[in-house]
Scaffold this motif. Structure first.
Motif, PDB file in Angstrom:
ATOM      1  N   LEU A 242       0.881  -1.064  -0.155  1.00  0.00           N
ATOM      2  CA  LEU A 242       0.121   0.109  -0.155  1.00  0.00           C
ATOM      3  C   LEU A 242       0.769   1.304  -0.133  1.00  0.00           C
ATOM      4  O   LEU A 242       1.729   1.200   0.682  1.00  0.00           O
ATOM      5  N   SER A 243       0.537   2.256  -0.701  1.00  0.00           N
ATOM      6  CA  SER A 243       1.068   3.435  -0.713  1.00  0.00           C
ATOM      7  C   SER A 243       0.765   4.571   0.234  1.00  0.00           C
ATOM      8  O   SER A 243      -0.583   4.093   0.888  1.00  0.00           O
ATOM      9  N   ASP A 244       1.245   5.507   0.343  1.00  0.00           N
ATOM     10  CA  ASP A 244       0.873   6.542   1.654  1.00  0.00           C
ATOM     11  C   ASP A 244      -0.351   6.982   1.079  1.00  0.00           C
ATOM     12  O   ASP A 244      -0.650   6.990  -0.277  1.00  0.00           O
ATOM     13  N   CYS A 245      -1.451   6.888   2.094  1.00  0.00           N
ATOM     14  CA  CYS A 245      -2.696   7.408   1.659  1.00  0.00           C
ATOM     15  C   CYS A 245      -3.009   8.688   0.793  1.00  0.00           C
ATOM     16  O   CYS A 245      -3.665   8.866  -0.147  1.00  0.00           O
ATOM     17  N   ALA A 246      -1.998   9.525   0.987  1.00  0.00           N
ATOM     18  CA  ALA A 246      -1.984  10.831   0.530  1.00  0.00           C
ATOM     19  C   ALA A 246      -1.464  10.707  -1.043  1.00  0.00           C
ATOM     20  O   ALA A 246      -1.822  11.812  -1.820  1.00  0.00           O
ATOM     21  N   LEU A 247      -0.957   9.492  -1.447  1.00  0.00           N
ATOM     22  CA  LEU A 247      -0.623   9.389  -2.867  1.00  0.00           C
ATOM     23  C   LEU A 247      -1.564   8.652  -3.529  1.00  0.00           C
ATOM     24  O   LEU A 247      -1.163   8.220  -4.826  1.00  0.00           O
ATOM     25  N   VAL A 248      -2.719   8.099  -3.069  1.00  0.00           N
ATOM     26  CA  VAL A 248      -3.629   7.255  -3.628  1.00  0.00           C
ATOM     27  C   VAL A 248      -4.771   8.189  -4.478  1.00  0.00           C
ATOM     28  O   VAL A 248      -4.821   8.219  -5.539  1.00  0.00           O
ATOM     29  N   ASP A 249      -5.591   8.403  -3.359  1.00  0.00           N
ATOM     30  CA  ASP A 249      -6.869   9.104  -3.892  1.00  0.00           C
ATOM     31  C   ASP A 249      -7.467  10.163  -2.907  1.00  0.00           C
ATOM     32  O   ASP A 249      -8.578   9.546  -2.480  1.00  0.00           O
ATOM     33  N   PRO A 250      -6.537  10.908  -2.340  1.00  0.00           N
ATOM     34  CA  PRO A 250      -7.318  11.811  -1.057  1.00  0.00           C
ATOM     35  C   PRO A 250      -8.411  12.709  -1.754  1.00  0.00           C
ATOM     36  O   PRO A 250      -8.324  12.795  -2.933  1.00  0.00           O
ATOM     37  N   PRO A 251      -9.418  12.818  -0.722  1.00  0.00           N
ATOM     38  CA  PRO A 251      -9.429  12.761   0.776  1.00  0.00           C
ATOM     39  C   PRO A 251      -9.668  11.147   0.948  1.00  0.00           C
ATOM     40  O   PRO A 251      -9.568  10.742   2.116  1.00  0.00           O
ATOM     41  N   ALA A 252     -10.512  10.600   0.287  1.00  0.00           N
ATOM     42  CA  ALA A 252     -11.224   9.257   0.442  1.00  0.00           C
ATOM     43  C   ALA A 252     -10.062   8.330   0.991  1.00  0.00           C
ATOM     44  O   ALA A 252     -10.323   7.712   2.066  1.00  0.00           O
ATOM     45  N   SER A 253      -8.993   8.160   0.418  1.00  0.00           N
ATOM     46  CA  SER A 253      -8.103   7.253   0.603  1.00  0.00           C
ATOM     47  C   SER A 253      -7.504   7.496   2.104  1.00  0.00           C
ATOM     48  O   SER A 253      -6.681   6.587   2.725  1.00  0.00           O
ATOM     49  N   CYS A 254      -7.448   8.659   2.685  1.00  0.00           N
ATOM     50  CA  CYS A 254      -6.876   8.837   4.061  1.00  0.00           C
ATOM     51  C   CYS A 254      -8.114   8.878   4.884  1.00  0.00           C
ATOM     52  O   CYS A 254      -7.827   8.469   6.208  1.00  0.00           O
ATOM     53  N   GLU A 255      -9.457   9.428   4.583  1.00  0.00           N
ATOM     54  CA  GLU A 255     -10.366   9.434   5.415  1.00  0.00           C
ATOM     55  C   GLU A 255     -10.922   8.208   5.665  1.00  0.00           C
ATOM     56  O   GLU A 255     -11.689   7.808   6.911  1.00  0.00           O
ATOM     57  N   THR A 256     -11.152   7.213   4.606  1.00  0.00           N
ATOM     58  CA  THR A 256     -11.602   5.999   4.818  1.00  0.00           C
ATOM     59  C   THR A 256     -10.728   4.905   4.258  1.00  0.00           C
ATOM     60  O   THR A 256     -10.920   4.259   3.166  1.00  0.00           O
ATOM     61  N   PRO A 257      -9.591   4.715   4.801  1.00  0.00           N
ATOM     62  CA  PRO A 257      -8.402   3.743   4.191  1.00  0.00           C
ATOM     63  C   PRO A 257      -8.849   2.357   4.259  1.00  0.00           C
ATOM     64  O   PRO A 257      -9.764   1.887   5.208  1.00  0.00           O
ATOM     65  N   VAL A 258      -8.650   1.548   2.926  1.00  0.00           N
ATOM     66  CA  VAL A 258      -8.886   0.157   3.047  1.00  0.00           C
ATOM     67  C   VAL A 258      -7.493  -0.357   3.192  1.00  0.00           C
ATOM     68  O   VAL A 258      -6.415  -0.120   2.534  1.00  0.00           O
ATOM     69  N   ASP A 259      -7.653  -1.406   4.027  1.00  0.00           N
ATOM     70  CA  ASP A 259      -6.208  -2.244   4.322  1.00  0.00           C
ATOM     71  C   ASP A 259      -6.241  -3.594   3.507  1.00  0.00           C
ATOM     72  O   ASP A 259      -7.220  -4.015   3.309  1.00  0.00           O
ATOM     73  N   VAL A 260      -4.988  -4.261   3.400  1.00  0.00           N
ATOM     74  CA  VAL A 260      -4.973  -5.487   2.746  1.00  0.00           C
ATOM     75  C   VAL A 260      -5.494  -6.503   3.894  1.00  0.00           C
ATOM     76  O   VAL A 260      -5.225  -6.403   5.096  1.00  0.00           O
ATOM     77  N   LEU A 261      -6.347  -7.452   3.683  1.00  0.00           N
ATOM     78  CA  LEU A 261      -7.122  -8.317   4.654  1.00  0.00           C
ATOM     79  C   LEU A 261      -6.769  -9.627   3.744  1.00  0.00           C
ATOM     80  O   LEU A 261      -6.906  -9.951   2.834  1.00  0.00           O
ATOM     81  N   GLU A 262      -6.568 -10.731   4.884  1.00  0.00           N
ATOM     82  CA  GLU A 262      -6.595 -12.057   4.445  1.00  0.00           C
ATOM     83  C   GLU A 262      -8.109 -12.338   4.241  1.00  0.00           C
ATOM     84  O   GLU A 262      -8.801 -12.247   5.409  1.00  0.00           O
ATOM     85  N   ARG A 263      -8.645 -13.258   3.585  1.00  0.00           N
ATOM     86  CA  ARG A 263     -10.174 -13.350   3.012  1.00  0.00           C
ATOM     87  C   ARG A 263     -10.413 -14.896   3.392  1.00  0.00           C
ATOM     88  O   ARG A 263      -9.410 -15.653   3.114  1.00  0.00           O
ATOM     89  N   SER A 264     -11.593 -14.988   4.120  1.00  0.00           N
ATOM     90  CA  SER A 264     -11.806 -16.473   4.508  1.00  0.00           C
ATOM     91  C   SER A 264     -12.221 -17.028   3.169  1.00  0.00           C
ATOM     92  O   SER A 264     -12.933 -16.317   2.370  1.00  0.00           O
TER      93      SER A 264
END
Length: 450
Positions: A424-446
């Protein structure tokens, strides 16, 4: 029945042309059977590939873009990827992937080389292309305008000509009348805002005037398509601009949003870091423009692009009409990130978006082969790479993404154990403000969710 008979008559020679290629492909090792776990994307998810007319076809007639190439000193057009002669084998390559959708352009400049009438031979070429797509088991997605218009329209001022919308609609209605009974998906205008910016730079076009006229053309042909092809699915895909989407494409969507059956999104890049944007040469001058392959690849950004449009148009389905990763002349990236890595990472984020309630219905990889990237052959996006300038045979060489995408389609997604290669990149480099206000993390999926 009429459509099937016409397709059969038109594609006999296309099937023959592709026979040896299909025979070779059939002997290739098949992808593994789809996992028993049901994909979060759904059984009706539309996996596709994309191409455009001018960028791929070669044998190009006079147009605004053949003129820009000569005026600006761009890479010579040569014969592009020669889709004009090789469409049958390129369509066979897509079918072997398991693709359900093949996007292609129907070029106005080819169909109407003079204002007085249409070229029936050109229509027969597109008849054969569309028929080959259908007979390969895929649905055609037809683009009416992918930034190219006839030379005679350029002589009249292009989109600054008050009659441009009338002329554009006249051609578009001919195309719709020809192909509506074959039930294509329609893209009216490809990335209108990027189209406008090209015309501003190359032709001195007034951006506000062209925006109004593009919107008028889209809204008119949308209504016409639905009269001729009830139940049609029609869009105009937007080129998503991370961090500035409301400002860049918002005015367009204000004008055409009500006349979109689904939201078509093209996603490629995140934001440059402040260090890169602020970098200067020792003499204080700004750095030279970077190549397209130097732009920041942030796969998680596609999640925020989908999130943006799922919130703006909560009742409309979403479709990624274009997505891919450029390399410089097909060379390996310095960071070691491969095309296969990128497509797998991207599909991980598509699945995350779908699992979070975004109504994503399809994805097209850009593009099936390398093509002419509006002035240069150096940016390579193809699943199959083609060296137009140095390989007179225009051989299609598979990249590592061919097998990766084929396996993705067969399994309807990436394995539940898959985690993105790209951190993941720093949230400010992805699609702010959404990527910083509501960040999505990498999750292992069941196994119960994907």
């Amino acid at each position: 029945m009429r459509s099937r008979l016409r397709r059969t008559a038109l594609t006999g020679f296309a099937a023959t042309a592709a026979f040896l290629l299909v025979t070779d492909l059939a002997s290739a090792t098949p992808p593994p059977a789809a996992a028993a776990v049901r994909s979060v994307l759904g059984d009706d998810f539309l996996w596709g590939v994309a191409a455009s007319g001018f960028q791929s076809e070669g044998n190009a007639p006079d147009s605004n873009w053949t003129r820009y190439i000569g005026e600006k000193g761009y890479d010579p057009y040569e014969n592009a990827g020669d889709f004009y002669s090789r469409y049958a084998s390129d369509i066979a390559l897509a079918a072997h992937l398991g693709a359900k959708v093949f996007r292609v352009g129907i070029e106005w400049a080819r169909l109407q080389p003079q204002p007085a009438g249409w070229d029936e031979q050109a229509f027969r070429f597109y008849d054969a292309v569309v028929a080959a797509i259908l007979d390969a088991g895929m649905q055609p997605m037809l683009t009416l305008d992918h930034w190219v218009y006839p030379g005679w329209a350029a002589d009249r001022g292009g989109w600054m000509d008050p009659a441009m919308v009338t002329d554009w609609l006249d051609n578009a209605r001919h195309v719709v009348d020809r192909y509506a009974d074959w039930n294509p998906v329609w893209v009216t205008v490809n990335e209108p805002v990027a189209y406008i910016m090209h015309e501003v730079r190359h032709n001195g076009t007034d951006a506000a005037v062209m925006l109004d006229r593009i919107a008028e053309a889209h809204n008119n042909i949308y209504d016409y398509i639905h009269r001729v092809q009830p139940g049609a699915q029609v869009t105009s895909n937007v080129g998503y601009v991370a961090g500035a989407e409301p400002e860049v494409n918002g005015p367009l969507m204000d004008r055409i949003g009500e006349k979109l059956d689904f939201i078509g999104v093209d996603y490629y890049f995140g934001l440059e870091s402040p260090e890169v944007k602020a970098a200067t040469r020792p003499d204080g001058s700004l750095p030279a423009p970077v190549g397209m392959w130097d732009l920041p690849i942030r796969p998680e950004g596609i999640y925020y692009a989908l999130q943006h449009y799922s919130k703006r148009f909560p009742d409309k389905p979403l479709y990624i009409v274009e997505n891919g990763m450029p390399t410089e002349n097909g060379n390996a990236r310095p960071d070691g990130y491969t095309r296969a890595d990128h497509v797998r990472d991207t599909v991980y984020w598509l699945e995350r978006a779908k699992a979070d309630g975004m109504n994503l219905i399809g994805y097209n990889y850009w593009s099936i082969t390398d093509n002419y990237e509006w002035g240069s052959y150096a940016p390579r996006f193809g699943l199959y790479t083609v060296d137009v300038l140095d390989d007179p045979t225009l051989t299609r060489q598979p990249t590592d993404a061919v097998d990766a995408y084929r396996r993705i389609i067969a399994a309807n997604g990436v394995p539940t154990s898959y985690l993105p290669v790209r951190e993941l990149s720093d949230c400010a480099l992805v699609d702010p403000p959404a990527s910083c206000e509501t960040p999505v993390d990498v999750l292992e999926r069941s196994n119960s969710t994907a």
